[in-house]
Design a protein around this motif. Structure first.
Motif, PDB file in Angstrom:
ATOM      1  N   TYR A 199      22.890  26.513  40.482  1.00 61.54           N
ATOM      2  CA  TYR A 199      23.628  27.721  40.113  1.00 61.54           C
ATOM      3  C   TYR A 199      23.270  28.954  40.934  1.00 61.54           C
ATOM      4  O   TYR A 199      23.976  29.943  40.893  1.00 61.54           O
ATOM      5  CB  TYR A 199      23.458  28.012  38.623  1.00 61.54           C
ATOM      6  N   PRO A 203      25.500  27.862  45.303  1.00 60.07           N
ATOM      7  CA  PRO A 203      26.632  28.785  45.471  1.00 60.07           C
ATOM      8  C   PRO A 203      26.437  29.750  46.644  1.00 60.07           C
ATOM      9  O   PRO A 203      27.374  30.080  47.341  1.00 60.07           O
ATOM     10  CB  PRO A 203      26.669  29.546  44.146  1.00 60.07           C
ATOM     11  N   SER A 288      37.280  30.515  42.747  1.00 59.54           N
ATOM     12  CA  SER A 288      36.199  31.124  41.977  1.00 59.54           C
ATOM     13  C   SER A 288      36.278  32.644  42.037  1.00 59.54           C
ATOM     14  O   SER A 288      35.647  33.336  41.256  1.00 59.54           O
ATOM     15  CB  SER A 288      34.849  30.634  42.489  1.00 59.54           C
ATOM     16  N   ARG A 290      38.941  34.267  41.462  1.00 61.36           N
ATOM     17  CA  ARG A 290      39.895  34.696  40.454  1.00 61.36           C
ATOM     18  C   ARG A 290      39.210  35.250  39.223  1.00 61.36           C
ATOM     19  O   ARG A 290      38.195  34.731  38.761  1.00 61.36           O
ATOM     20  CB  ARG A 290      40.789  33.524  40.065  1.00 61.36           C
TER      21      ARG A 290
ATOM     22  N   TYR B  93      25.244  34.688  37.646  1.00 62.90           N
ATOM     23  CA  TYR B  93      25.474  33.419  38.328  1.00 62.90           C
ATOM     24  C   TYR B  93      26.934  33.365  38.726  1.00 62.90           C
ATOM     25  O   TYR B  93      27.822  33.180  37.900  1.00 62.90           O
ATOM     26  CB  TYR B  93      25.053  32.260  37.422  1.00 62.90           C
ATOM     27  N   ASP B  94      27.147  33.582  40.024  1.00 62.59           N
ATOM     28  CA  ASP B  94      28.487  33.754  40.595  1.00 62.59           C
ATOM     29  C   ASP B  94      29.470  32.653  40.254  1.00 62.59           C
ATOM     30  O   ASP B  94      30.637  32.902  40.022  1.00 62.59           O
ATOM     31  CB  ASP B  94      28.380  33.777  42.125  1.00 62.59           C
ATOM     32  N   SER B  95      28.975  31.425  40.281  1.00 63.55           N
ATOM     33  CA  SER B  95      29.907  30.311  40.163  1.00 63.55           C
ATOM     34  C   SER B  95      30.295  30.042  38.714  1.00 63.55           C
ATOM     35  O   SER B  95      31.130  29.203  38.452  1.00 63.55           O
ATOM     36  CB  SER B  95      29.277  29.065  40.776  1.00 63.55           C
ATOM     37  N   MET B  96      29.700  30.761  37.776  1.00 58.95           N
ATOM     38  CA  MET B  96      29.972  30.491  36.363  1.00 58.95           C
ATOM     39  C   MET B  96      30.903  31.544  35.764  1.00 58.95           C
ATOM     40  O   MET B  96      31.037  32.648  36.274  1.00 58.95           O
ATOM     41  CB  MET B  96      28.673  30.552  35.561  1.00 58.95           C
ATOM     42  N   LYS B 136      35.643  34.268  35.599  1.00 62.12           N
ATOM     43  CA  LYS B 136      34.504  34.061  36.500  1.00 62.12           C
ATOM     44  C   LYS B 136      33.736  35.379  36.567  1.00 62.12           C
ATOM     45  O   LYS B 136      34.340  36.456  36.618  1.00 62.12           O
ATOM     46  CB  LYS B 136      35.005  33.698  37.900  1.00 62.12           C
ATOM     47  N   LYS B 138      32.055  36.527  38.937  1.00 66.08           N
ATOM     48  CA  LYS B 138      31.940  37.049  40.291  1.00 66.08           C
ATOM     49  C   LYS B 138      32.708  38.353  40.530  1.00 66.08           C
ATOM     50  O   LYS B 138      32.189  39.279  41.137  1.00 66.08           O
ATOM     51  CB  LYS B 138      32.441  35.994  41.265  1.00 66.08           C
TER      52      LYS B 138
END
Lengths: 290, 356
Positions: A199, A203, A288, A290, B93-96, B136, B138
């Motif tokens: 995580y 990434p 991601s 979005r 946590y960027d990807s979550m 997301k 991010k």
């Protein structure tokens, strides 16, 4: 906000366009020229249309070289990318050892390709090579000049030795850009090593991995020098990759028309696969965002 | 929630500290009461973050002990201390998704899914982020990210303390107030022990019930904003807090009066004579300095800055610079000015420390 279109930019791009035209586009056009004609010397050309292309696409020889090529690129990507990430993760983040590690990693990249080939050609020889002779003494029947599998192993190991460093250096740079606070927060959140990798680190490595995969794919797909020096494409045609086959066809057999068509197909395949990699990997980023 | 005790704590980043100067954190004892809102204030590089990381367990102190509610935690890793920490730059946590971010610490601790879901929703409601849960993390703004990092800490059951390491640095000024009052509100509702590191005195004084002031690796004063204003324990506190800071004038003391330059200044009461050879200074805040024509000590006015409700006057008393805060409309004599210090607001400092 609407961006103002500035036509001045063209003037700045112009020198590069001219340079690329001389170094790439014009030679490429010669190849295109050859691919649609037939010649028997004396500068006499006969129109061949798409004959060479259909010929190549139907040829068994091309198919097996292409298959070997994909297998080779697949294997080295499957080894070099995970291995590169693992080594980058194991390297120290700071301290005295950092420059030592970096120099050690960079060394294989600094060696000229044909020298790499020669090193491994000698290294793996059964009679005088350190590796080949040791293996023989251990009772392992290893001979890359006769056994196709041994030849493959030699070429793959050589490529891994030569190029994993590139993946390592790219990943290491990516890892270094992660601020300490991320690791501190992860510790407070009770994240396991795997969770930190999955995580936080992965990434952040996404972009450099894209570059690493693209570079390694393109380079391995065009590999010529090292296997040429070590195995010469043999035994038989076991390690005859596309570029080796192409050179045989163009220089060995002087079959210019067919070789030109081969080149263009070869080029388009690389372009297509690279584009596919790029689209898939950046597509994921956009999602991601979005 | 816990009472945090620091017992003879000191820290040096180098392996074999020789002198006092080698310590990034000089030995001290300090107790943070359960449910207190503390600010840790000091200039950059004074050891604030070091102290915070020792409390959270990110850093093992080279000397001394850390106790939570009387239990020693010095050797425990951060995840075992059950604290929340919010960093200067938002860590997400960027990807979550926002939801997964908030659930992350719970999943790492193998909390049952139903319980995770309940607590994440509760936390989202508290942070007013229920609508963003599925997004997301991010693309969010800095303040939303900072709220998520806070939420990731608070989502765990009854955290012992919440530590903030200059959390508003990257937040837009107009959102700073909003976020800070949200923090105050959370504190009122849940009474967590909160420690808020900052180098901004306004932030410290508006957030905290008690301010811990640090200077060059030392805790120089722990007090309420009022105490820091009226009775700074160290010349640095006087100087650092207040705008402009306290005037510190070298003087000689003689019972109930001090001698600055050629002039006598009245003090609050009799003082014990300080040890010979020590540095003696008089501290008075610009708020308690009055300029006028009639009585007091003659001074020369050097410059006047108008800042709206007040004017800051820079002047010299026998060549020693000081400043005064004059209300709007008060006359500031250009020449023949005289100064008077409010005797009850004059403090005496010996070797930079308040002389009782």
């Amino acid at each position: 906000m609407e961006k103002k279109v500035n036509q001045k930019a063209w003037f700045f791009v112009l020198p590069v366009v001219l340079l690329v035209a001389f170094s790439a586009l014009i030679p490429l056009m010669t190849v295109v020229n050859y691919s649609v004609q037939d010649t028997f010397g004396n500068n006499a050309f006969f129109w061949a249309g798409t004959d060479w292309f259909t010929d190549i696409l139907r040829s068994e020889r091309f198919h097996s070289a292409l298959w070997r090529q994909f297998l080779f690129s697949g294997i080295i990507l499957a080894i070099e990318v995970p291995l590169g990430i693992a080594i980058a993760l194991a390297m120290p983040r700071r301290g005295l050892w950092v420059p030592v590690c970096l120099v050690l990693m960079a060394l294989p990249l600094l060696i000229p390709w044909n020298v790499v080939g020669t090193i491994w050609q000698v290294f793996a020889r059964v009679d005088i090579g350190l590796l080949g002779h040791t293996l023989a003494n251990l009772g392992i029947d290893f001979n890359y000049t006769q056994d196709p599998l041994d030849a493959w192993i030699t070429v793959v190991v050589m490529d891994v030795w030569h190029w994993t460093s590139l993946v390592v250096l790219l990943c290491y740079a990516g890892l270094q850009s992660i601020p300490d606070a991320y690791y501190q927060a992860a510790r407070i959140d009770g994240a396991s090593k795997w969770a930190i990798f999955r995580y936080i680190q992965l990434p952040k490595l996404h972009r450099v991995l894209l570059i690493a995969v693209l570079l390694r794919f393109m380079d391995s797909f065009m590999i010529y020098t090292e296997p040429f020096v070590v195995t010469g494409g043999g035994p038989g045609s076991a390690t005859t990759f596309l570029s080796i086959d192409l050179v045989k066809m163009a220089i060995g057999q002087f079959d210019l028309g067919r070789a030109a068509a081969f080149s263009i197909i070869y080029f388009l395949i690389i372009l297509l696969v690279s584009w596919a990699f790029y689209t898939v990997m950046t597509g994921k980023t956009k999602e991601s965002d979005r | 929630m816990a009472r945090i005790e620091l017992n003879r704590l000191a820290h040096a980043y180098m392996p074999n500290p020789q002198s006092r100067a080698d310590f990034a954190l000089k030995e001290f004892d300090l107790t943070w009461d359960d449910g207190g809102a503390y600010a840790l204030l000091g200039p950059s590089g004074c050891g604030k973050t070091t102290l915070l990381n020792i409390i959270s367990g990110l850093l093992a102190p080279s000397h001394g002990r850390v106790l939570f509610d009387g239990h020693e935690v010095t050797g425990l890793p951060p995840e075992a201390r059950n604290i929340a920490q919010v960093f200067q730059f938002p860590v997400i946590y960027d990807s979550m998704t926002v939801y997964d971010n908030l659930a992350f610490p719970l999943r790492n601790r193998k909390v049952p899914a139903a319980e995770i879901d309940r607590r994440v929703h509760e936390m989202a409601e508290m942070l007013e982020m229920t609508r963003e849960l599925k997004r997301k993390a991010k693309g969010l703004t800095a303040d939303a990210k900072q709220k998520i990092s806070l939420g990731r800490g608070l989502v765990r059951d009854s955290v012992n303390a919440i530590l903030f390491d200059e959390p508003l640095t990257v937040i837009d000024p107009h959102l700073k107030w909003q976020l800070r009052s949200q923090l105050k509100h959370l504190h009122k509702r849940f009474a967590h022990t909160m420690i808020y590191v900052t180098h901004d005195q306004t932030e410290a004084l508006t957030f905290a019930d008690k301010v811990v002031v640090m200077y060059e690796g030392e805790v120089v004063q722990v007090g309420t904003p009022d105490e820091l204003f009226h009775r700074p324990a160290h010349t640095f506190v006087g100087y650092f807090i207040g705008s402009p800071g306290m005037n510190v004038l070298p003087c000689a003391v003689n019972g109930a009066s001090a001698r600055v330059g050629e002039h006598e200044i009245a003090l609050r009461g009799g003082y014990e004579p300080p040890p010979a050879g020590s540095k003696i200074e008089l501290g008075v805040r610009p708020e308690f300095v009055r300029l006028g024509r009639e009585d007091g000590v003659p001074v020369s006015v050097e410059r006047v800055d108008d800042i709206g409700r007040y004017r800051i006057v820079k002047a010299k008393l026998d060549g020693i610079p000081f400043s005064a805060l004059m209300p709007e409309g008060a006359e500031i004599p250009a020449d023949d000015a005289r100064v008077r210090f409010d005797a009850s607001a004059v403090n005496l400092y010996v070797d930079d420390h308040l002389w009782p």
